[in-house]
Motif scaffolding. Structure first.
Motif, mmCIF file in Angstrom:
data_model
loop_
_atom_site.group_PDB
_atom_site.id
_atom_site.type_symbol
_atom_site.label_atom_id
_atom_site.label_comp_id
_atom_site.label_asym_id
_atom_site.label_seq_id
_atom_site.Cartn_x
_atom_site.Cartn_y
_atom_site.Cartn_z
ATOM 1 N N GLN A 100 8.616 -1.489 2.368
ATOM 2 C CA GLN A 100 7.781 -2.584 1.865
ATOM 3 C C GLN A 100 8.025 -2.833 0.382
ATOM 4 O O GLN A 100 8.395 -1.936 -0.357
ATOM 5 C CB GLN A 100 6.305 -2.304 2.136
ATOM 6 C CG GLN A 100 5.771 -1.060 1.498
ATOM 7 C CD GLN A 100 4.296 -0.858 1.784
ATOM 8 O OE1 GLN A 100 3.569 -1.804 2.073
ATOM 9 N NE2 GLN A 100 3.850 0.370 1.705
ATOM 10 N N SER A 101 7.814 -4.079 -0.022
ATOM 11 C CA SER A 101 8.025 -4.473 -1.409
ATOM 12 C C SER A 101 7.172 -5.703 -1.700
ATOM 13 O O SER A 101 6.972 -6.544 -0.822
ATOM 14 C CB SER A 101 9.505 -4.797 -1.621
ATOM 15 O OG SER A 101 9.737 -5.238 -2.927
ATOM 16 N N ASP A 136 0.851 -1.189 0.000
ATOM 17 C CA ASP A 136 0.000 0.000 0.000
ATOM 18 C C ASP A 136 0.886 1.238 0.000
ATOM 19 O O ASP A 136 1.788 1.354 0.827
ATOM 20 C CB ASP A 136 -0.906 -0.004 1.233
ATOM 21 C CG ASP A 136 -1.917 1.139 1.232
ATOM 22 O OD1 ASP A 136 -2.306 1.588 0.130
ATOM 23 O OD2 ASP A 136 -2.312 1.578 2.315
ATOM 24 N N SER A 137 0.666 2.117 -0.948
ATOM 25 C CA SER A 137 1.421 3.356 -1.034
ATOM 26 C C SER A 137 0.464 4.456 -1.475
ATOM 27 O O SER A 137 -0.281 4.282 -2.438
ATOM 28 C CB SER A 137 2.565 3.218 -2.051
ATOM 29 O OG SER A 137 3.217 4.457 -2.239
ATOM 30 N N GLU A 138 0.475 5.572 -0.766
ATOM 31 C CA GLU A 138 -0.391 6.689 -1.123
ATOM 32 C C GLU A 138 0.318 7.987 -0.759
ATOM 33 O O GLU A 138 0.757 8.163 0.373
ATOM 34 C CB GLU A 138 -1.714 6.594 -0.368
ATOM 35 C CG GLU A 138 -2.687 7.706 -0.685
ATOM 36 C CD GLU A 138 -4.029 7.540 0.008
ATOM 37 O OE1 GLU A 138 -4.712 8.557 0.171
ATOM 38 O OE2 GLU A 138 -4.377 6.403 0.388
ATOM 39 N N ASN A 139 0.467 8.882 -1.736
ATOM 40 C CA ASN A 139 1.028 10.197 -1.465
ATOM 41 C C ASN A 139 0.650 11.172 -2.572
ATOM 42 O O ASN A 139 0.358 10.779 -3.689
ATOM 43 C CB ASN A 139 2.556 10.136 -1.265
ATOM 44 C CG ASN A 139 3.272 9.388 -2.362
ATOM 45 O OD1 ASN A 139 3.091 9.671 -3.525
ATOM 46 N ND2 ASN A 139 4.080 8.412 -1.992
ATOM 47 N N THR A 162 7.910 -1.153 -4.837
ATOM 48 C CA THR A 162 8.676 -0.879 -3.631
ATOM 49 C C THR A 162 8.394 0.536 -3.168
ATOM 50 O O THR A 162 8.368 1.465 -3.971
ATOM 51 C CB THR A 162 10.192 -1.025 -3.897
ATOM 52 O OG1 THR A 162 10.454 -2.318 -4.435
ATOM 53 C CG2 THR A 162 11.002 -0.822 -2.638
ATOM 54 N N ALA A 163 8.174 0.703 -1.874
ATOM 55 C CA ALA A 163 8.009 2.025 -1.261
ATOM 56 C C ALA A 163 8.417 1.904 0.199
ATOM 57 O O ALA A 163 7.918 1.029 0.914
ATOM 58 C CB ALA A 163 6.573 2.533 -1.378
ATOM 59 N N GLY A 164 9.316 2.775 0.626
ATOM 60 C CA GLY A 164 9.764 2.696 2.010
ATOM 61 C C GLY A 164 10.343 1.328 2.289
ATOM 62 O O GLY A 164 11.139 0.802 1.526
#
Length: 95
Positions: free
Chosen positions: A42-43, A8-11, A38-40
């Motif tokens: 997490q992948s 989960d990635s949201e920005n 990949t974000a932060g």
């Protein structure tokens, strides 16, 4: 069926930045191999089949008589055990 969020990635980003991410994803999807998100810290790596189901949804959330939040969702889904069967389709166009 319960949902298990694997990534989960949201920005907030500019339209150009969003378009760049979508182009990169589209290029990877057009290839034959898996796709890694990949974000932060997490992948997740996914490997969509040749004919996944593609859903596009535009919606407005909030009270009917007040301004709400608008969104467009692009969803690509498939059964983990999918073996190339195709789903019914209707032609989508973006203008």
């Amino acid at each position: 069926m319960p949902e298990d969020v694997l990534f989960d990635s949201e920005n907030r980003q500019s339209r150009a930045e969003v378009a760049s991410y979508l182009r990169t994803f589209a290029d990877k999807l057009d290839g034959d191999g898996p796709i890694t998100l990949t974000a932060g810290g997490q992948s997740v790596t996914i490997d969509p089949p040749e004919q996944p189901t593609f859903e596009v949804k535009a919606e407005r959330e909030g009270p009917a008589d007040a301004p709400g939040e608008l969104s467009v969702e692009f969803e690509i889904e498939w059964d983990e055990e999918q073996s190339g069967e195709s789903a019914e389709s209707s032609e989508l166009s973006i203008e």
